[in-house]
Design a protein around this motif. Structure first.
Motif: not given
Length: 210
Positions: A184-205
């Motif tokens: 339900d999105t055409d865009r995935i926005a993620v930072s490796v640094a924030t992901f490793q710090a525990g912040e996960v991207p929102q990817i709606p389906v």
């Protein structure tokens, strides 16, 4: 819209958050009473695929899957770990789990259904994406087998018997199934640094109608 008969990685959907969504239109009258109606005959399910990511390898697998589906363009199969069987989660599917119809002596094809019961109310949900080789079926309390007794279209959920069930005979089935969805999105926005710090991207389906 094209539909790809491929399942989103089940290990990634395991941690996803989501479930059924209904649409109810409510009008409050001058008297304080309400009129309620719904334009939807069936619920639509929504999930967040980002919640199942646990490592950079998971993230890479998700991006590859997203790119192969061209974002929102193509649908795919999704395993809803909270609701993927014709029976209770603790049981294995049996041929008599769900009644999917009654014989009339002529009809040979029956769509798979899952019946949700609460009190006197029953909601029959169409099941269009059964898992291959998981479907069991029977007529009148007697189990039949795929090698001659029936066949299954795994892309539509249609069960076809070799011979029409007798008039009044209960037609039953048990199975595992997937939900037809798309991103339900055409865009995935993620930072490796924030992901490793525990912040996960929102990817709606979101579930799609087939």
């Amino acid at each position: 819209m094209a539909f790809h008969e491929v399942r989103f990685p089940a290990n990634l959907s395991f941690g996803a958050i989501g479930g059924p969504e209904r649409r109810t239109e409510i009008v409050t009258l001058a008297s304080g009473f309400e009129e309620r109606n719904t334009p939807w005959a069936h619920a639509r399910r929504r999930y967040d695929a980002g919640m199942g990511l646990r490592s950079l390898d998971d993230l890479a697998a998700l991006i590859a899957f997203f790119e192969a589906r061209a974002g929102q363009l193509h649908g795919f199969r999704w395993k809803d770990w909270a609701d993927f069987k014709s029976c209770l989660p603790s049981r294995a599917p049996a041929f008599d789990d769900q009644e999917i119809g009654r014989g009339d002596g002529l009809r040979v094809s029956f769509p798979l259904l899952k019946n949700y019961r609460s009190g006197a109310e029953i909601y029959a949900r169409p099941v269009e994406k059964p898992v291959k080789d998981s479907v069991r079926a029977g007529i009148g309390g007697v189990e039949l087998f795929p090698d001659g007794g029936f066949s299954v279209d795994h892309q539509t959920g249609l069960v076809t018997f070799a011979e029409p069930p007798a008039v009044g005979a209960e037609v039953t089935a048990g199975y595992e199934f997937d939900v037809p969805v798309r991103f339900d999105t055409d865009r995935i926005a993620v930072s490796v640094a924030t992901f490793q710090a525990g912040e996960v991207p929102q990817i709606p389906v979101v579930e799609v109608r087939i």
